[in-house]
Design a protein around this motif. Structure first.
Motif, short mmCIF file in Angstrom:
data_model
loop_
_atom_site.label_atom_id
_atom_site.label_comp_id
_atom_site.label_asym_id
_atom_site.label_seq_id
_atom_site.Cartn_x
_atom_site.Cartn_y
_atom_site.Cartn_z
N VAL A 315 0.88 -1.17 0.04
CA VAL A 315 0.12 -0.02 0.06
C VAL A 315 0.83 1.20 -0.18
CG1 VAL A 315 -1.53 1.34 1.39
CG2 VAL A 315 -1.90 -0.89 0.95
N VAL A 316 1.95 1.35 0.85
CA VAL A 316 2.77 2.35 0.95
C VAL A 316 3.65 2.68 -0.43
CG1 VAL A 316 4.85 3.21 1.78
CG2 VAL A 316 2.99 2.15 3.16
N GLU A 317 3.99 1.57 -0.97
CA GLU A 317 4.67 1.40 -2.47
C GLU A 317 3.87 2.03 -3.38
OE1 GLU A 317 8.28 0.91 -2.91
OE2 GLU A 317 7.78 1.57 -0.62
N ASP A 318 2.41 1.60 -3.43
CA ASP A 318 1.58 1.92 -4.45
C ASP A 318 1.39 3.35 -4.45
OD1 ASP A 318 -0.81 1.17 -6.46
OD2 ASP A 318 -1.84 2.67 -4.92
N HIS A 319 1.39 3.81 -3.00
CA HIS A 319 1.12 5.37 -2.93
C HIS A 319 2.16 6.20 -3.31
CE1 HIS A 319 -0.74 8.99 -1.33
NE2 HIS A 319 0.15 9.23 -0.59
N ILE A 320 3.34 5.66 -3.00
CA ILE A 320 4.57 6.41 -3.45
C ILE A 320 4.80 6.53 -5.02
CG2 ILE A 320 7.19 6.09 -3.75
CD1 ILE A 320 6.48 7.08 -0.66
N LEU A 321 4.32 5.38 -5.53
CA LEU A 321 4.36 5.14 -6.91
C LEU A 321 3.22 6.51 -7.67
CD1 LEU A 321 4.56 3.80 -9.81
CD2 LEU A 321 2.56 2.35 -9.27
N HIS A 322 2.18 6.65 -7.11
CA HIS A 322 1.06 7.51 -7.68
C HIS A 322 1.47 8.77 -7.07
CE1 HIS A 322 -1.20 3.56 -8.45
NE2 HIS A 322 -1.24 4.34 -9.35
N THR A 323 2.35 9.19 -6.20
CA THR A 323 2.27 10.67 -5.58
C THR A 323 3.73 11.12 -6.03
OG1 THR A 323 2.93 9.59 -3.45
CG2 THR A 323 0.60 10.38 -3.86
N THR A 324 4.72 10.41 -6.41
CA THR A 324 6.01 10.75 -6.86
C THR A 324 6.18 10.40 -8.10
OG1 THR A 324 7.09 8.96 -6.03
CG2 THR A 324 6.96 10.64 -4.47
N GLN A 325 7.10 11.16 -8.96
CA GLN A 325 7.53 11.05 -10.42
C GLN A 325 8.57 10.30 -10.43
OE1 GLN A 325 6.85 14.58 -12.50
NE2 GLN A 325 4.71 14.61 -12.33
N GLY A 326 8.71 9.03 -10.52
CA GLY A 326 9.82 8.29 -10.76
C GLY A 326 10.56 7.66 -9.50
N LEU A 327 10.22 7.99 -8.30
CA LEU A 327 10.90 7.28 -7.29
C LEU A 327 10.93 6.13 -7.29
CD1 LEU A 327 12.60 7.63 -4.78
CD2 LEU A 327 10.47 8.11 -3.39
N VAL A 328 9.60 5.34 -7.42
CA VAL A 328 9.39 4.17 -7.83
C VAL A 328 8.65 3.99 -9.05
CG1 VAL A 328 9.67 3.05 -5.18
CG2 VAL A 328 7.32 3.59 -6.24
N ASN A 329 8.78 2.93 -9.79
CA ASN A 329 8.04 2.93 -11.22
C ASN A 329 7.42 1.30 -11.18
OD1 ASN A 329 10.27 0.78 -11.84
ND2 ASN A 329 11.16 2.46 -12.91
N ARG A 330 6.61 1.57 -12.15
CA ARG A 330 5.60 0.23 -12.29
C ARG A 330 6.70 -1.15 -12.38
NH1 ARG A 330 1.58 -1.77 -9.99
NH2 ARG A 330 0.62 0.10 -10.45
N ALA A 331 7.59 -0.89 -13.25
CA ALA A 331 8.44 -2.27 -13.32
C ALA A 331 9.17 -2.68 -12.21
CB ALA A 331 9.64 -1.77 -14.51
N TYR A 332 9.60 -1.65 -11.32
CA TYR A 332 10.21 -2.03 -9.93
C TYR A 332 9.15 -2.58 -9.04
CZ TYR A 332 11.11 -0.69 -5.05
OH TYR A 332 11.26 -0.61 -3.61
N LEU A 333 7.96 -2.10 -9.10
CA LEU A 333 6.93 -2.60 -8.40
C LEU A 333 6.43 -3.88 -8.65
CD1 LEU A 333 5.81 -1.23 -5.76
CD2 LEU A 333 3.79 -0.51 -6.94
#
Length: 623
Positions: A315-333
């Motif tokens: 849940v935390v990673e999903d939120h980071i994915l959608h609220t930061t640009q590029g800190l985590v990306n879909r491939a990493y997740l």
């Protein structure tokens, strides 16, 4: 030249003398002519000298007076000069201070921001200071000190923001189970809401689900004081009543430390370093979260905590994915999720295999479904979890079979193997309600009367239905078609009949102390249970809505189970009868020396005939 060349020196000298004399006479004449004027001029000049002396005295006197009078003026002028000089200096100082004060104010503001841990504004202030203010006053020594300090301040901001991030990561790791618990509660609420909406379509336009609400409105990062407890990453949430809405999982977390650190590293040109560090740390945390406790299989809470932590992490990673640009990306997740999925499934396979309680397996299945639904709501693929649930379903069937084996044993052991007597209509209807039995002749008989079968028939029949219900419970929410559910129930029921119930019946039949009356009753009981198989078929059809004529529908093999049991009971009757007859015949005792024959048969034969009569009387109940 001609005078020097010739010999006329004397003559020349004479001429020259004569010339001089003529000039002297002319001069004398002129002097005589102007002498009176000269005398007058001298007289005038003498007068002038006297006047000049007077004038000199007056000038001297006037000068003295002027000097005396001018001393005060000179002092005043000197003072004025000093004032003008000071005024000019002050003006220049004001101008310089006007340039320096903003620098000092900015530096003071910077220090204040650093002290209050507002690092991102401090970085912006530092930039303004460096590029806008300091160049205007760069020749001052204090400015040079400031310029030298700027790299150190940047490094300090970098280190402090990284420290905040570490605190955030540590806090997230500790509280991920709380975040996951909230997310799963939310998913449960959503599922309940969906069920209500599906049952009552007219209210579908009602309130929007919390998940949709969270998705439709970007979650604002709370602009709270950095010194507040929110910087730890988690906000305290009091226990809500069940009626109250569960807060969104993201509402529990203050992500500002991550955003601040990301902005700071971006401004400092070290975004890649930050991204690399963040991902590396979260990978480590993922591995820790995915490590199940060794005693997880003992209680449902062990599984729940394990799932909560995994859900909280993603849940935390999903939120980071959608609220930061590029800190985590879909491939990493996706990569993290693949790893998590494989480890989770492996852990569940291992730990669920230790579980022998079907109710715990069923609760675990419901928990896994909720776990899968929660993560599916966040966009993670969960098909493998549902595939694994089909594996757990086989294990669930095995635990059910073990449980029902004990249930059947208890029923068979506690049975009195005699027809059920009923003394009134109420008892009669109760038995008929438990077991599908119709006999017109029995209905006509007056009370008290007896059913042909013993108590274990309705009990076994009801337990088979309970087993079917238990199988059906597991198939709920697995997204299976009704045909697949029907097939699963029929296969499990067949195993129950052909393996579990069959073994229990065989064990009862083969017992050493079993009597002929009991064996006869078992034959009668199995006959009635065999007839009830078609009702079990109908029962399964009613709950799955799959007609038995459908292609690939599995048939129930109950009839063969009961036939085999009946044949075994019949075999046991033959064996027991032969043994009894052998025992009677072994009692034969003849008087070989008798003089004349006896008038009646031997006692053992009389007893044997009596035994056979009573036994065959029992056999009259058989088909």
């Amino acid at each position: 030249r001609s005078v020097y060349d010739g010999e006329e020196h004397g003559r020349f000298m004479e001429k020259l003398e004569a010339r001089i004399r003529n000039h002297d006479r002319e001069i004398e004449k002129m002097c005589n002519f102007h002498y009176q004027g000269f005398v007058d001029s001298i007289t005038e000049l003498l007068k002038v000298r006297g006047e000049a002396q007077k004038l000199k005295n007056q000038v001297t006197d006037t000068n003295r007076k002027l000097q005396n009078e001018g001393k005060e003026l000179i002092i005043a002028m000197e003072e004025l000069k000093q004032c003008r000089l000071q005024q000019r200096n002050i003006s220049a100082t004001v101008d310089k201070l006007t340039l320096c004060l903003p620098v000092l104010e900015m530096y003071s503001k910077l220090r204040e921001q650093m002290k209050s841990k507002r690092h991102y504004p401090a970085l912006k202030t530092l930039e303004h200071l460096e590029h806008t203010y300091l160049p205007q006053v760069s020749h001052y020594r204090f400015c040079k000190i400031m310029v030298d300090n700027i790299p150190k301040l940047r490094e300090e901001i970098k280190e402090v923001s990284m420290s905040d991030l570490k605190d955030f990561l540590e806090s997230i790791r500790k509280h991920s189970d709380k975040i996951g618990e909230t997310a799963m509660k939310q998913a449960q609420q959503q599922r309940n809401l969906d069920n209500i909406v599906s049952q009552h379509p007219r209210i579908s336009g009602g309130k929007k689900s919390k998940r949709e609400f969270c998705a439709s409105s970007d979650l604002e990062v709370k602009n709270t004081s950095p010194m507040s407890e929110q910087d730890s990453g988690i906000l305290d949430v009091e226990d809500e009543d069940e009626d109250e809405e569960v807060p969104g999982a993201q509402d529990l977390v203050d992500f500002s430390p991550v955003y601040r650190c990301l902005h700071i590293y971006s401004v400092l040109g070290a975004r890649e370093t930050f991204e690399s560090y963040y991902r590396k740390q979260r990978r480590k945390q993922a591995r820790l979260v995915l490590q199940p406790p060794s005693n997880m299989h003992e209680t449902l809470d062990g599984y729940r905590k394990y799932f909560n932590q995994i859900v909280g992490f993603f849940v935390v990673e999903d939120h980071i994915l959608h609220t930061t640009q590029g800190l985590v990306n879909r491939a990493y997740l996706d990569e993290l999720w693949e790893m998590a999925l494989s480890k989770t499934i492996a852990a569940l396979r291992t730990h669920s295999s230790y579980c022998s309680d079907p109710s715990l397996v069923l609760d675990l299945k419901n928990l896994i479904v909720l776990f899968a639904d929660t993560l599916q709501g966040y966009g993670f693929p969960v098909n493998q979890l549902f595939d694994m649930l089909l594996e757990i379903q086989d294990q669930y069937s095995e635990t059910l079979l073990k449980k029902w084996s004990g249930v059947f044993r208890n029923i068979l052991d506690s049975d009195n193997y005699s027809p059920i007597p009923v003394s009134n209509e109420e008892l009669y209807k109760k038995i008929v309600g438990q077991f599908p039995f119709q006999d017109a002749e029995l209905e006509k008989q007056p009370f008290p009367k007896k059913f042909p079968f013993s108590e274990f028939v309705p009990k076994v029949y009801n337990q088979i239905k309970e087993f079917i219900y238990a199988c059906l419970k597991f198939s709920e929410d697995l997204h299976l078609s009704s045909t697949e559910v029907d097939d699963m129930i029929r296969k499990s029921t067949n195993l129950l009949l052909t393996r579990t119930l069959s073994n229990c019946l065989q064990n009862v039949i083969k017992r050493k102390n079993v009597g002929l009356t009991e064996l006869v009753q078992i034959i009668i009981n199995t006959t009635h249970l065999e007839k009830s198989c078609k009702f079990l078929e109908e029962f399964i059809t009613n709950i799955t809505n799959v007609l038995p004529e459908t292609v690939h529908t599995t048939k129930l093999y109950g009839t063969t189970t009961f036939k085999d049991a009946r044949h075994a009971a019949e075999e046991e009757i033959y064996t027991n009868l032969n043994q009894k007859i052998d025992q009677f015949l072994q009692l034969a005792d003849y008087d070989w020396m008798a003089l004349e024959p006896g008038s009646r048969a031997s006692d053992y034969l009389v007893d044997l005939i009596g035994f056979l009569r009573s036994t065959f009387a029992v056999f009259t109940h058989l088909p």
